[in-house]
Motif scaffolding. Structure first.
Motif, PDB file in Angstrom:
ATOM      1  N   PHE A  31      37.091  -1.453  16.597  1.00  0.00           N
ATOM      2  CA  PHE A  31      36.727  -0.403  17.206  1.00  0.00           C
ATOM      3  C   PHE A  31      37.066   1.090  16.983  1.00  0.00           C
ATOM      4  CE2 PHE A  31      32.908   2.138  18.827  1.00  0.00           C
ATOM      5  CZ  PHE A  31      32.108   2.467  18.709  1.00  0.00           C
ATOM      6  N   THR A  58      39.186   2.824  14.429  1.00  0.00           N
ATOM      7  CA  THR A  58      38.695   3.279  13.389  1.00  0.00           C
ATOM      8  C   THR A  58      37.985   4.344  13.620  1.00  0.00           C
ATOM      9  OG1 THR A  58      37.211   1.892  13.547  1.00  0.00           O
ATOM     10  CG2 THR A  58      38.022   1.550  11.933  1.00  0.00           C
ATOM     11  N   GLU A  67      31.192   7.194  10.972  1.00  0.00           N
ATOM     12  CA  GLU A  67      30.705   6.216  10.590  1.00  0.00           C
ATOM     13  C   GLU A  67      30.602   5.304   8.881  1.00  0.00           C
ATOM     14  OE1 GLU A  67      26.925   4.903  11.520  1.00  0.00           O
ATOM     15  OE2 GLU A  67      27.605   5.753  13.554  1.00  0.00           O
ATOM     16  N   ARG A 102      34.228   3.919   9.493  1.00  0.00           N
ATOM     17  CA  ARG A 102      33.851   2.523  10.005  1.00  0.00           C
ATOM     18  C   ARG A 102      32.718   1.739   9.341  1.00  0.00           C
ATOM     19  NH1 ARG A 102      32.498   3.716  16.170  1.00  0.00           N
ATOM     20  NH2 ARG A 102      34.299   3.960  16.548  1.00  0.00           N
ATOM     21  N   LEU A 142      35.324  -1.692   8.723  1.00  0.00           N
ATOM     22  CA  LEU A 142      35.080  -2.737   8.986  1.00  0.00           C
ATOM     23  C   LEU A 142      33.744  -3.419   8.639  1.00  0.00           C
ATOM     24  CD1 LEU A 142      35.245  -1.102  13.070  1.00  0.00           C
ATOM     25  CD2 LEU A 142      36.932  -2.325  11.440  1.00  0.00           C
ATOM     26  N   VAL A 197      26.523   0.291  14.279  1.00  0.00           N
ATOM     27  CA  VAL A 197      27.095   1.406  12.945  1.00  0.00           C
ATOM     28  C   VAL A 197      25.355   1.970  12.759  1.00  0.00           C
ATOM     29  CG1 VAL A 197      29.218   1.641  12.393  1.00  0.00           C
ATOM     30  CG2 VAL A 197      26.861   0.110  11.528  1.00  0.00           C
TER      31      VAL A 197
END
Ligand code: ADP
Ligand code: MG
Lengths: 263, 307
Positions: free
Chosen positions: A63, A66, A215, A218, A222, A230
């Motif tokens: 987390f 990123t 945003e 990620r 992810l 998010v």
């Protein structure tokens, strides 16, 4: 000729950079390494072991990494629009030398931004490799984060260049970083989801370019992450926001530098 | 006569409430070496920056190579060489790299640039320093490099803003020598200066600028002939200056009392000097010299060029 002109500026930037890059390289790479070690590995262990209260479905290190990627891009990109630009018209005055040739202010800006994009790509690629070495995010899909992070960095280069061109001295630059860039770094979802911000602050986050960069990275890297970690906003919205900021920033940078140099 | 390279008509430049250039007219012809002579703040740099297309014209008209600086800046700059008042070389790069980058800005091909670099290093007597970082050069060397850089694109017109200001006499003379050679090769030069000896040495024709206006125009010789008698007797007088002045006025058509001396303009200095002594005027020292542009400036404005 006119098309090639920004490339000439880029070429000159590269030649200067080749002689001066050593000064900045350590700080550029040391910072993400420090963050990943101290906060990611150290604090992350606490977060992840939160005795059943952990809200993250993924390792905190992933987390954080990123978030740091676009945040680093923001810092690198902003710095590039700050001191070198002031040097160009105030200290080294090399911009005056450049525009005494067929190069125009617009060529100068476009060439600089072109070089900034290349440098950002280089820095963020190294950073992505470091992320992989830390086992934060594997190289694939980690590399997907590079283009949106470069775009984020470039949007800041454009905005900060425009701002710098309105200044008379470097006090305004120190203030920009103190009151602008550092708070963005902390509160745009880099270290914790924006949903954790106080209620009055949360709606402000989507106004900042870094938020959209974070945003976007990620959501691309992810892909399992869901709200509230998010937002549910479409990736196209983030992309469009960053592109608009870049375009407006570039137009303003050309206009303000023009006003500064051509008196 | 060939078409002028630069034509200015009622050319004016204003900064907020300051009028830096006030409705000046001049023409610069191919092959000539044209000077702007005037003290600090006269408006020389402002005029040259407009010609170099990096400063918008406030009013009046200006054409360079028959083109409009506002519309055809890129094209005009491609044919110009500019030596700004303040050096703006890239201090972190080498001598050769500074030239190379400028060649690229002018969109020249690499082999051509390489060839020009050797030629210009030789011209500027910098061949031995080609790979030195510019930061390590002396002031005179930097100035010569700036001139070499301005010549990389084989310009049709070279603009030199105070080329030797701030240099020691030896560095100045070397620079004059280089500029003189350039002139011999047929280059068109625009030179601004507040040194009358520089203007006399380098300019075929010049305008005298003062307080944003052009106050006289001509060749150095013609200006001196027009505005100053041939010779000057400089008298230093410590005691009885005022009484001496009263007597001197009767001896010569024009005298110019300065703070520490009196200038007596005359067509025959030896005779005037003899008359001064015959009148019993006591001087601490007396010097006879030919009139210069300095005297022209004094005559036109009542002030010295360099204060
Ligand atoms: N960018 C500027 N902003 C405001 N005033 C200026 C600017 N540049 C020059 N001036 C003023 O214009 C006048 C002429 O200056 P300049 O052209 O530099 O004269 P010179 O080169 O003969 O010394 C001076 O009064 C100067 O202060
Ligand atoms: Mg000047």
């Amino acid at each position: 000729m006119a098309v090639a002109a920004p490339i000439r500026v880029l070429e000159a930037q590269y030649r200067t950079y080749r002689r001066t890059w050593r000064g900045s390289v350590i700080s550029t790479f040391l910072q993400p390494v420090l963050f990943l070690t101290a906060i990611g590995v150290g604090l992350g262990t606490l977060v992840d072991d939160g005795a059943g209260t952990s809200t993250l479905p993924i390792a905190y290190l992933a987390f954080l990494a990123t978030g740091i990627l676009p945040a680093t891009a923001m810092q690198t990109g902003s710095s590039d629009g700050a001191w070198p630009v002031m040097a160009g018209f105030k200290w080294r005055k090399d911009y005056y030398a450049t525009i005494a040739t067929p190069i125009t202010v617009r060529d100068l800006i476009l060439g600089r931004f072109g070089f900034a994009a290349i440098r950002l790509t280089f820095v963020l690629t190294i950073y992505t490799i470091i992320m992989a070495l830390f086992d934060a995010v594997p190289l694939w899909p980690g590399v997907l984060g590079i283009p949106p992070a470069v775009l984020t960095g470039l949007a800041f280069t454009a905005l900060v260049t425009a701002y710098t061109c309105t200044l008379e001295n470097e006090i305004g630059l120190a203030n920009l970083f103190r009151f602008g860039i550092v708070p963005l770094f902390l509160f745009s979802g880099t270290f914790f989801p924006v949903s954790q911000l106080p209620d009055w602050l949360e709606p402000l986050a989507p106004l900042t370019p870094l938020y959209h960069g974070v945003e976007l990275v990620r959501k691309l890297v992810l892909s399992d992450l869901e709200a509230p970690l998010v937002s549910s906003t479409s990736m196209w919205v983030h992309l469009a926001y960053l592109v608009v900021v870049l375009v407006i920033g570039t137009a303003l940078a050309v206009r303000f530098l023009d006003r500064k140099l051509l008196v | 006569m060939a078409v002028p390279l630069v034509i200015a008509e009622s050319l004016t430049k204003r900064f907020d409430d300051i009028t830096a250039v006030d409705s000046v007219d001049f023409e610069i012809h191919p092959g000539e070496s044209f000077g702007f002579l005037g003290p600090n703040g006269a408006g020389k740099t402002s005029t040259m920056r407009m010609i170099a297309t990096v400063s918008p014209v406030t009013s009046g008209t200006l054409s360079v190579f028959g083109l409009d600086p506002a519309a055809d800046g890129r094209q005009i700059r491609g044919r110009l060489g500019v030596v700004p008042q303040e050096d703006n070389l890239d201090l972190e790069l080498t001598v050769a790299e500074n030239l190379y980058i400028y060649g690229r800005y002018h969109d020249m091909a690499r082999p051509k640039i390489k060839e020009k670099i050797e030629e210009l290093l030789d011209f500027a007597e910098l061949t031995a320093r080609r790979d030195s970082q510019v930061e390590t050069l002396s002031g005179g060397m930097k100035r010569r490099l700036t001139i070499a850089r301005a010549l990389i694109n084989e310009p049709d017109l070279v603009i030199l803003d105070e080329p030797t200001t701030g240099l020691d006499p030896q560095a100045r003379h070397l620079l004059w020598d280089r500029l003189y050679r350039l002139k011999q090769q047929g280059a068109t030069l625009i030179i601004s200066t507040h040194y009358m000896d520089e203007a006399e040495q380098l300019c075929d024709r010049l305008v005298v600028m003062d307080k944003a206006k052009i106050v006289a125009e001509g060749s150095p010789r013609a200006l001196i002939d027009e505005y100053a008698p041939r010779e000057v007797v400089e008298l230093r007088i410590h005691n009885g200056m005022e009484a001496a002045i009263e007597q001197l006025v009767k001896l010569a058509p024009r005298i110019e009392p300065l703070a520490d001396r009196v200038l007596v303009y005359t067509d025959d200095a030896d005779r005037t000097l003899k008359e001064v002594h015959d009148q019993g005027i006591v001087t601490d020292s007396a010097l006879v010299r030919r009139s210069t542009l300095e005297d022209v400036f004094l005559r036109l404005t009542g002030r010295a060029l360099i204060d």
